[in-house]
Design an enzyme around this catalytic site. Structure first.
Site, PDB file in Angstrom:
ATOM      1  N   MET A 104       0.844  -1.193   0.000  1.00  0.00           N
ATOM      2  CA  MET A 104       0.000   0.000   0.000  1.00  0.00           C
ATOM      3  C   MET A 104       0.879   1.242   0.000  1.00  0.00           C
ATOM      4  O   MET A 104       1.738   1.397   0.877  1.00  0.00           O
ATOM      5  CB  MET A 104      -0.923   0.008   1.225  1.00  0.00           C
ATOM      6  CG  MET A 104      -1.981  -1.081   1.210  1.00  0.00           C
ATOM      7  SD  MET A 104      -3.004  -1.052   2.713  1.00  0.00           S
ATOM      8  CE  MET A 104      -1.871  -1.798   3.898  1.00  0.00           C
ATOM      9  N   GLN A 138       7.384  -5.002  -4.820  1.00  0.00           N
ATOM     10  CA  GLN A 138       6.389  -4.881  -5.893  1.00  0.00           C
ATOM     11  C   GLN A 138       6.753  -3.723  -6.824  1.00  0.00           C
ATOM     12  O   GLN A 138       7.026  -2.619  -6.365  1.00  0.00           O
ATOM     13  CB  GLN A 138       4.979  -4.660  -5.352  1.00  0.00           C
ATOM     14  CG  GLN A 138       3.928  -4.791  -6.466  1.00  0.00           C
ATOM     15  CD  GLN A 138       2.544  -4.374  -6.050  1.00  0.00           C
ATOM     16  OE1 GLN A 138       2.277  -3.192  -5.859  1.00  0.00           O
ATOM     17  NE2 GLN A 138       1.646  -5.346  -5.907  1.00  0.00           N
ATOM     18  N   CYS A 153      -3.456  -1.818  -9.646  1.00  0.00           N
ATOM     19  CA  CYS A 153      -3.672  -0.480  -9.092  1.00  0.00           C
ATOM     20  C   CYS A 153      -4.625   0.322  -9.971  1.00  0.00           C
ATOM     21  O   CYS A 153      -4.381   0.501 -11.167  1.00  0.00           O
ATOM     22  CB  CYS A 153      -2.358   0.272  -8.951  1.00  0.00           C
ATOM     23  SG  CYS A 153      -2.566   1.908  -8.214  1.00  0.00           S
ATOM     24  N   ASN A 183      -8.065 -11.143  -2.153  1.00  0.00           N
ATOM     25  CA  ASN A 183      -7.842  -9.835  -1.534  1.00  0.00           C
ATOM     26  C   ASN A 183      -9.096  -8.980  -1.714  1.00  0.00           C
ATOM     27  O   ASN A 183      -9.734  -9.023  -2.755  1.00  0.00           O
ATOM     28  CB  ASN A 183      -6.623  -9.179  -2.194  1.00  0.00           C
ATOM     29  CG  ASN A 183      -6.368  -7.757  -1.709  1.00  0.00           C
ATOM     30  OD1 ASN A 183      -6.123  -6.870  -2.510  1.00  0.00           O
ATOM     31  ND2 ASN A 183      -6.415  -7.534  -0.409  1.00  0.00           N
ATOM     32  N   GLY A 184      -9.424  -8.217  -0.677  1.00  0.00           N
ATOM     33  CA  GLY A 184     -10.560  -7.320  -0.763  1.00  0.00           C
ATOM     34  C   GLY A 184     -11.610  -7.591   0.293  1.00  0.00           C
ATOM     35  O   GLY A 184     -12.194  -8.684   0.321  1.00  0.00           O
ATOM     36  N   ASP A 185     -11.821  -6.640   1.188  1.00  0.00           N
ATOM     37  CA  ASP A 185     -12.902  -6.666   2.189  1.00  0.00           C
ATOM     38  C   ASP A 185     -12.692  -7.636   3.347  1.00  0.00           C
ATOM     39  O   ASP A 185     -13.637  -7.881   4.104  1.00  0.00           O
ATOM     40  CB  ASP A 185     -14.259  -6.954   1.525  1.00  0.00           C
ATOM     41  CG  ASP A 185     -14.730  -5.815   0.641  1.00  0.00           C
ATOM     42  OD1 ASP A 185     -14.066  -4.757   0.635  1.00  0.00           O
ATOM     43  OD2 ASP A 185     -15.745  -5.979  -0.055  1.00  0.00           O
ATOM     44  N   ARG A 242      -6.248  -2.493   3.517  1.00  0.00           N
ATOM     45  CA  ARG A 242      -6.725  -1.346   4.293  1.00  0.00           C
ATOM     46  C   ARG A 242      -7.195  -1.716   5.703  1.00  0.00           C
ATOM     47  O   ARG A 242      -7.113  -0.890   6.618  1.00  0.00           O
ATOM     48  CB  ARG A 242      -7.844  -0.642   3.525  1.00  0.00           C
ATOM     49  CG  ARG A 242      -7.358   0.141   2.308  1.00  0.00           C
ATOM     50  CD  ARG A 242      -8.490   0.801   1.550  1.00  0.00           C
ATOM     51  NE  ARG A 242      -9.367  -0.179   0.911  1.00  0.00           N
ATOM     52  CZ  ARG A 242     -10.559   0.108   0.418  1.00  0.00           C
ATOM     53  NH1 ARG A 242     -11.044   1.334   0.510  1.00  0.00           N
ATOM     54  NH2 ARG A 242     -11.276  -0.830  -0.171  1.00  0.00           N
TER      55      ARG A 242
END
Length: 335
Positions: free
Chosen positions: A20, A73, A103, A205-207, A230
């Protein structure tokens, strides 16, 4: 059965810290490693910046032995520059190289990098092949289901990138068009994992923002591991809590400044890496996040976000620790 990326053994169901921008720096990675992250990544690094020897890009190559396994990355729009960036990154000594094809932000995707490559799979494949051939390290990829709902082509992406030698694939459940809005859809991730032709590890990935959701989605989608982004901001112990929940089906209780007195955002590492002014600024930003949702905390939050030195931060935290008003409300927050 352990998940393998090349010769890297990540254990049975690894939890990865997402790369991130302006978050996944060495001090933050240190915190997440201490709290159970199995593998981490640097902030994403511009191939153009590495080739130009830009100070900001070079600084992001800083990695430390205690962080292993860790991936660097990279992202970019030019195949030759990505090949060169792979060589430069490999010299920094990471455990793997990861390519960002996910991204969605404008200054990346609209310049032909990141998620933009989902609109040109042939170029994505050629770029990936160049990176794989330029390094002795395992190469992995992070991407999205597609550019938008009409072009969800990650099935083709997975097959073709596996064919040119990537060793793992992470898929974020939002298209580029979604940006960070709406809900992540893991249904395509599940389909790819169930494809018998896919032999590499697939990470979702995600949530993922709670132990309960991690446990439920582990069963529902059958992925090899999960990447958390996040949700770890202000909640870096999420990795350890998820692992505890996997084992016991119960929440792990943590203590505020009692059983474990380690600071979640290490002041020495932050100040050493960014200097006293920026280091303290970063620390106070993270500390204020740790107390979200606590009633009657506005006074202390204002103190935290305006502290000018680490000594001031320590004094504020000491006040919070000994304020009976917060004895019960902060019992689950570990400083």
């Amino acid at each position: 059965m352990s998940v393998q990326i090349g010769n890297i053994d990540l254990g049975e169901f690894p939890l990865l810290l997402a790369p991130m921008e302006d978050v996944s720096d060495p001090p933050f990675r240190y915190v997440c490693k201490q709290h159970g992250a199995d593998m981490m990544y640097t902030e994403f690094i511009s191939s153009e910046g590495l080739i130009r020897d830009a100070a900001k890009s070079r600084k992001k190559l800083d990695i430390f032995e205690y962080e292993r396994p860790i991936g660097i990355q990279i992202f970019g729009s030019d195949i030759e520059h990505m090949r060169e960036a792979s060589e430069i990154s490999s010299q920094a000594g990471p455990d793997l190289i990861d390519i960002n094809y996910g991204c969605p932000v404008k200054n990346v995707a609209c310049r032909g990098a990141g998620a933009s490559l989902l609109q040109d799979i042939d170029k994505m494949v050629a770029m990936t092949k160049a990176v794989v051939e330029a390094t002795h390290l395992p190469v992995t990829v992070k991407t999205a289901p597609g550019w938008d709902d009409n072009t969800k082509n990650v099935q083709e992406v997975a097959m073709r990138l596996q064919d040119v030698g990537i060793k793992a694939l992470t898929i974020h459940g939002r298209t580029r068009a979604q940006m960070y809005k709406g809900s992540a859809d893991w249904s395509l991730i599940r389909e790819i994992k169930r494809n018998p032709q896919i032999q590499i590890p697939i990470f979702g990935n995600g949530d993922i923002d709670s132990p309960e959701k991690a446990a439920a989605w582990r069963l529902e989608y059958g992925v090899d591991g999960m990447m958390i982004g996040r949700a770890a901001i202000g909640y870096p112990w999420i990795f350890r809590e998820i692992k505890h929940y996997f084992k016991t089906g119960e929440h792990r209780q943590t203590n505020f400044c009692r059983a474990d007195r380690r600071l979640p955002y290490p002041p020495v590492k932050s100040i050493e890496w960014k200097g006293p002014k920026t280091g303290v600024f970063e620390m106070r930003r993270h500390y204020s996040n740790y107390f979200k949702g606590i009633d009657n905390f506005k006074e202390y939050r204002m103190k935290l976000v305006t502290a000018g030195t680490f000594e001031e931060l320590e004094d504020i935290l000491h006040e919070i620790e000994h304020n009976p008003r917060f004895e019960n409300s902060v019992s689950a927050i570990e400083i």
